[in-house]
Design a protein around this motif. Structure first.
Motif, PDB file in Angstrom:
ATOM      1  N   SER A 181      28.845  63.782  46.667  1.00 17.69           N
ATOM      2  CA  SER A 181      29.094  62.707  47.100  1.00 17.69           C
ATOM      3  C   SER A 181      31.144  62.403  47.044  1.00 17.69           C
TER       4      SER A 181
ATOM      5  N   THR B 201      30.338  62.967  51.855  1.00 17.60           N
ATOM      6  CA  THR B 201      29.550  61.173  52.259  1.00 17.60           C
ATOM      7  C   THR B 201      30.202  60.930  50.640  1.00 17.60           C
ATOM      8  N   GLY B 202      30.488  60.009  51.194  1.00 19.52           N
ATOM      9  CA  GLY B 202      31.234  59.255  49.364  1.00 19.52           C
ATOM     10  C   GLY B 202      32.679  58.871  50.439  1.00 19.52           C
TER      11      GLY B 202
END
Length: 417
Positions: A280, A381-382
């Protein structure tokens, strides 16, 4: 604080397009940006190796975990397996190769240069400990694999220590981890100033480097913009860290259009997936919209009128950092083994991947990584928001396709390189 994601005006020139953006971004940064590593209470304690630089100087980007010592393992989902218990904490060559699908051989004929400020007196000896510990072949002055010079290319006199020795160890160990057959060239600038670091990059190219890694950043400015030509060398891939302060004003040299700007990820074991690893966007990964460098023709993201940082990424989170050996003890490290991260780790790792593939001439800039994005692992993601909020835009939030914290993704073998 939320910034507009698109300018509401139509400027007459490229400089007019990007420089008003700097004013808004700088104001928000002064009010909102917090240091990397302090935003998440659950993160392990880290210390910046180089601290706050003098005005007008660059800072290195290594971050050392202060909760681990030799003999302890990395905790959580990235903890060491029982079979690895005898090795130092932090990811080593085997984990990094497995995570990114990289071969154990390659890089013959390649010379990776790392540019640092000041002398790391024990760099070669410390490198020997790292390589012996992980079963890598020797890389020494005696066998022609290792060379250390000052910014003028001379072996003496070397510059005074500038507190970057742990940074130097990280860079040499990171390249060794992925490309043990590569030759290593350590170029030491007199100090962490724009002109001395730029001169060191020129020296690295003159001494035959095929890849040049720069794990430092300085604020964008008119004087710093003038050093861009020193980071352009035909046939040489020049790589630079995107920074460790999250979303905000990008720094140089990462923002130069001839440089591969490297962001950062959190890399964790994930045995439930086919890859066995997950990534991520790391909260500290630098990203932003340049106010001094125009939009390259090969970059097509919609909400930044200038050069967008970053292009590609690899592991940088100190929580999932690399094993590094240094007897220097500066930057808050104890002499010996440490777990070190920051985009100071991801930049030399990418330089090593370019060297493994053996085609540095493909990278007069980062355009090849946009054309071959399908050969990278997309990080979806992240976020790297640390007070400055881009409203969920790709400039501070990972998602499908290109995003600023992780660029086009991370290596999936050598296909994109």
């Amino acid at each position: 604080m939320k910034l507009p994601m698109k300018p509401a005006w139509k400027p007459a020139s490229k400089s007019a397009t990007v420089r008003p953006y700097l004013t808004a971004l700088a104001t928000a940064a002064a009010l909102a940006v917090v240091p990397a590593g302090n935003a998440a209470a659950s993160s392990p304690p880290v210390r910046d190796v180089c601290g706050t630089p003098k005005p007008g100087f660059a800072r290195c980007l290594a971050q050392v975990r202060t909760d681990l010592h030799a003999g302890e393992g990395v905790r959580g989902p990235h903890a060491a397996t029982a079979s690895r218990a005898a090795l130092p904490p932090g990811y080593g060559p085997a984990e990094l190769r497995a995570a990114y699908g990289l071969p154990a051989t390659g890089g013959s004929g390649q010379t990776v240069a790392v540019v640092e400020a000041g002398d790391a007196a024990r760099a070669e000896a410390d490198l020997a400990v790292y390589r012996t510990t992980f079963g890598l072949s020797a890389c020494t002055t005696a066998n022609g694999c290792f060379r250390k010079v000052n910014q003028r290319g001379d072996s003496a006199p070397l510059p005074p220590d500038q507190g970057w020795a742990t940074e130097t160890a990280l860079d040499l160990d990171a390249v060794s981890a992925l490309c043990p057959s590569c030759h290593l060239l350590l170029v030491e600038a007199d100090q962490a100033a724009g002109d001395t670091l730029a001169a060191s990059v020129d020296t690295a190219a003159a001494f035959g480097a095929t890849e040049i890694s720069n794990s430092y950043t300085a604020a964008e400015s008119g004087p710093n913009a003038s050093y861009a030509d020193h980071y352009t060398h035909p046939g040489v891939a020049v790589v630079a860290s995107s920074g460790d302060a999250g979303y905000g004003i990008p720094g140089v040299p990462a923002a130069y259009s001839s440089v591969i700007a490297v962001g950062g990820t959190t890399l964790a074991r994930d045995p439930g997936t086919a890859r066995g690893w997950s990534e991520s966007a790391w909260q500290g990964a630098g990203s932003g919209c340049s106010a001094w460098v125009g939009k390259p023709a090969w970059q097509h993201d919609p909400n930044c009128p200038g050069r967008t940082v970053a292009d590609v990424s690899m592991v940088a989170d100190p929580d999932t950092g690399l094993a590094v050996y240094t007897t220097d003890g500066t930057g808050g490290t104890d002499a010996g083994w440490a777990v070190v991260g920051g985009t100071s780790a991801s930049a030399p790792l990418v330089a090593a991947v370019v060297a493994l593939a053996g085609h540095p001439a493909r990278f007069p800039d980062a355009s090849a990584l946009y054309a071959a994005a399908s050969g990278l692992t997309d990080v979806t993601t992240g976020s790297n928001v640390q007070g400055m909020d881009c409203g969920g835009d790709y400039q501070c939030t990972a998602g499908p396709g290109y995003d600023s914290p992780t660029g086009n993704g991370t290596p999936d073998g050598l296909g994109a390189f």
